[in-house]
Structures are given as C-alpha cells and as structure tokens.
Enzyme design. Structure first.
Site, short mmCIF file in Angstrom:
data_model
loop_
_atom_site.label_atom_id
_atom_site.label_comp_id
_atom_site.label_asym_id
_atom_site.label_seq_id
_atom_site.Cartn_x
_atom_site.Cartn_y
_atom_site.Cartn_z
N SER A 33 0.80 -0.98 0.04
CA SER A 33 -0.42 0.09 0.09
C SER A 33 1.00 1.30 0.21
CB SER A 33 -0.62 0.25 1.50
OG SER A 33 -1.04 1.50 1.89
N HIS A 58 -0.55 -0.91 -4.57
CA HIS A 58 -2.41 -0.55 -3.93
C HIS A 58 -2.09 1.10 -3.30
CE1 HIS A 58 -5.94 -1.10 -1.55
NE2 HIS A 58 -5.39 0.28 -0.72
N ASP A 60 -3.28 4.50 -2.33
CA ASP A 60 -4.50 4.54 -1.43
C ASP A 60 -4.92 6.47 -1.79
OD1 ASP A 60 -2.56 2.63 1.21
OD2 ASP A 60 -5.31 2.45 -0.11
N MET A 62 -7.13 9.75 -0.57
CA MET A 62 -7.27 10.12 0.61
C MET A 62 -8.00 11.60 -0.08
SD MET A 62 -6.53 8.55 3.74
CE MET A 62 -5.61 6.35 3.22
N HIS A 91 -7.37 2.82 -4.88
CA HIS A 91 -8.10 2.44 -3.67
C HIS A 91 -8.51 3.95 -3.54
CE1 HIS A 91 -8.99 1.16 0.66
NE2 HIS A 91 -10.64 2.02 0.69
N MET A 93 -11.34 6.38 -1.81
CA MET A 93 -11.29 7.36 0.01
C MET A 93 -11.82 8.56 -0.51
SD MET A 93 -8.67 4.78 2.15
CE MET A 93 -7.80 4.95 1.28
N MET A 162 -12.60 -3.95 4.23
CA MET A 162 -11.33 -3.19 5.01
C MET A 162 -11.89 -4.14 6.36
SD MET A 162 -10.36 -0.71 3.31
CE MET A 162 -10.19 -0.21 4.43
N ASP A 196 -7.25 -5.16 3.48
CA ASP A 196 -7.31 -4.21 3.99
C ASP A 196 -7.17 -3.69 5.14
OD1 ASP A 196 -6.59 -0.72 1.90
OD2 ASP A 196 -5.13 -1.73 3.07
C1 DX5 Z 1 -5.99 2.26 5.04
C2 DX5 Z 1 -5.46 1.88 3.80
C3 DX5 Z 1 -4.55 0.98 3.93
C4 DX5 Z 1 -3.08 1.21 4.66
C5 DX5 Z 1 -2.56 -0.60 5.34
O1 DX5 Z 1 -7.19 3.03 5.01
O2 DX5 Z 1 -6.63 1.96 2.96
O3 DX5 Z 1 -4.33 0.42 2.75
O4 DX5 Z 1 -2.36 1.74 4.40
O5 DX5 Z 1 -2.25 0.03 6.12
P1 DX5 Z 1 -1.96 -0.82 7.52
O6 DX5 Z 1 -0.73 -2.19 6.90
O7 DX5 Z 1 -0.59 -0.27 7.97
O8 DX5 Z 1 -3.00 -1.01 8.16
ZN ZN Z 2 -6.12 1.12 0.88
#
Ligand code: DX5
Ligand code: ZN
Length: 242
Positions: A33, A58, A60, A62, A91, A93, A162, A196
């Site tokens: 990630s 992956h 992330d 946000m 992903h 968010m 999640m 995740d």
């Molecule tokens: C959180 C993200 C994850 C996160 C996972 O909202 O979607 O992808 O980075 O990190 P760890 O493995 O540290 O929980």
């Molecule tokens: Zn993620």
C-alpha cells in the site's frame, strides 16, 4: 471507421483488462500500500518493490472529506505509470468517486475501487466505472452492514473488505473482516476478495484461510528496511498454513 479516440480507448481498455486478468491470477498476492513509502523517492521505492516480487501496487487516494486524511491524486498515479508496468489498484477513499474515475483511468489506473458508503447508487457507479474499460471494485468499512453491498455485487470484479476504518495506516486489525470474507467466498466464488488494514504476520494467514485472494499491506512492509524479506515472510506464513 474507428477514430483516433476510439482506438486509444480500445488499446487502454485491452491493457487494463489484461492487467485485471493478471490481478485475478496473482492470487494469493501481497499488495504494498503506497501510503507509508518514501514519496520523496517514489521511483526507487517502486523499483525496490518490483525487485521484491510485487505483482500489483495498491494506491491509497484520500480526499480529506470522505476520510479525515489527505494523500494524493492523479499526478502520483500518472508519475507511477511512467515507471512501472505493474497493475495499479487504485483505492478511492473520496466522496465523489464517479466525478474523478475517468481522470484516474486516463492517469493509468487498471482497477478502481470505490467505497459503498460514499455513493447513493453503487450499482450505477460500478457499471459506469466498468464502461471506462478498467476493473471495478467496491470497498466496505467494518462499521457498514454487509447488506449495503447486495445491489452492486453483480456489477463488480472485486470486493475490498476493510479490516480497519479507512483513513490511516498502522491501525489494529478488526476480526469482523474474517467473517465477511467467509460469507462472501461462500456466496460469490467468482469474486476476487481483497483485504486492507492491519495485515501482518499474524493476521495474513487467518485472512487467507477465510478465502481472501489479495492482501494489502502498509506498515508490515514499510516499517522494514528489507522489503523483499518482509514480503516473502508474509507469503511464507500464508503458504505454510495452507
Ligand atoms: C487505510 C488504507 C490502507 C493502509 C494499510 O485506509 O486503505 O491501505 O495503508 O496500512 P496498514 O497495513 O499499516 O494497516
Ligand atoms: Zn487501501
């Protein structure tokens, strides 16, 4: 007669759908990630992850609105696309995924996953994203009832279960995700299942036994200096228990 736009759309769609096939056949796979990596040196980070045997990245995204955290957008996806041919699992968010989906596809995303909590009509959002010629996934937070997925499961390639509330890395694993994986695996054998949040040497084998295919990992990779060792230890734990 195909126009230039038609041809570039068809080429992009063909490449993304073959990327989706490699995602489907990558199972079981650890997906780093990109949240805790060194963004000041992203090109080398990706090269190190490729050398460590990574099959899918992956990303992330946000927006500081759907989740109380702000990360990155299309420019990072575009920058990564230039330096890797690995499939990019994006992903989202964010509050309005459909508004930005095409921009992420144009930037190089191969798979777009939106949150069921962020949209009113998840079936429509899923089919609209699929029409962009990429793989489509739907994500669900631990606090959201599973029934919320029912209307859109026929329109997605993947469910992202999640195991933490989306928004931050380094959180503790919520075991409710294991029951959800088992339920989905039983009802939808063809679906790709991804998990995740809080995945590490203890939780990855449990998730695999529950039927998961793809394992997103942040801190359990990026807190180590040797990515190759971190990833192969995670894979080994999973395979030993299988
Ligand atoms: C959180 C993200 C994850 C996160 C996972 O909202 O979607 O992808 O980075 O990190 P760890 O493995 O540290 O929980
Ligand atoms: Zn993620």
């Amino acid at each position: 007669m195909f126009t230039r736009t038609d041809l570039s759309f068809l080429l992009k769609a063909y490449m993304s759908l073959s990327a989706m096939e490699s995602i489907r056949h990558a199972s079981p796979a650890v997906l780093p990630s990109l949240l805790m990596c060194d963004f000041g040196d992203l090109k080398s980070e990706v090269a190190r992850l490729e050398a460590a045997g990574t099959k899918v990245l992956h990303l992330d995204v946000m927006d500081g609105h759907f989740v109380p955290n702000l990360t990155y957008g299309m420019p990072i996806v575009e920058g990564l696309r230039k330096h890797t041919s690995l499939p990019l699992d994006v992903h989202l968010m964010i509050s309005d995924p459909l508004k930005y989906a095409k921009s992420f596809v144009d930037a190089g995303a191969d798979l777009i996953t939106f949150h069921v909590e962020a949209v009113a009509d998840s079936a429509k959002v899923a089919t609209s994203i699929a029409e962009l010629g990429v793989g489509v996934g739907v994500a669900i937070n631990p606090s959201t009832p599973m029934e919320k997925l029912d209307v859109c499961l026929a329109h997605v390639d993947l469910v992202l279960v999640m195991s933490v509330e989306a928004g931050f890395g380094g959180q503790a694993f919520n075991p409710i995700a294991l029951d959800r994986l088992k339920e989905l695996r039983l009802r939808y054998p063809e679906l790709i299942l991804e998990i995740d949040g809080g995945i590490n040497l203890e939780t990855i084998a449990l998730a695999r036994e529950a039927g998961c295919d793809l394992f997103v990992v942040g801190s359990a990779i990026f807190r180590h200096s040797d990515y190759k060792a971190a990833i192969s230890n995670l894979m080994n734990v999973m395979e030993v228990r299988n």
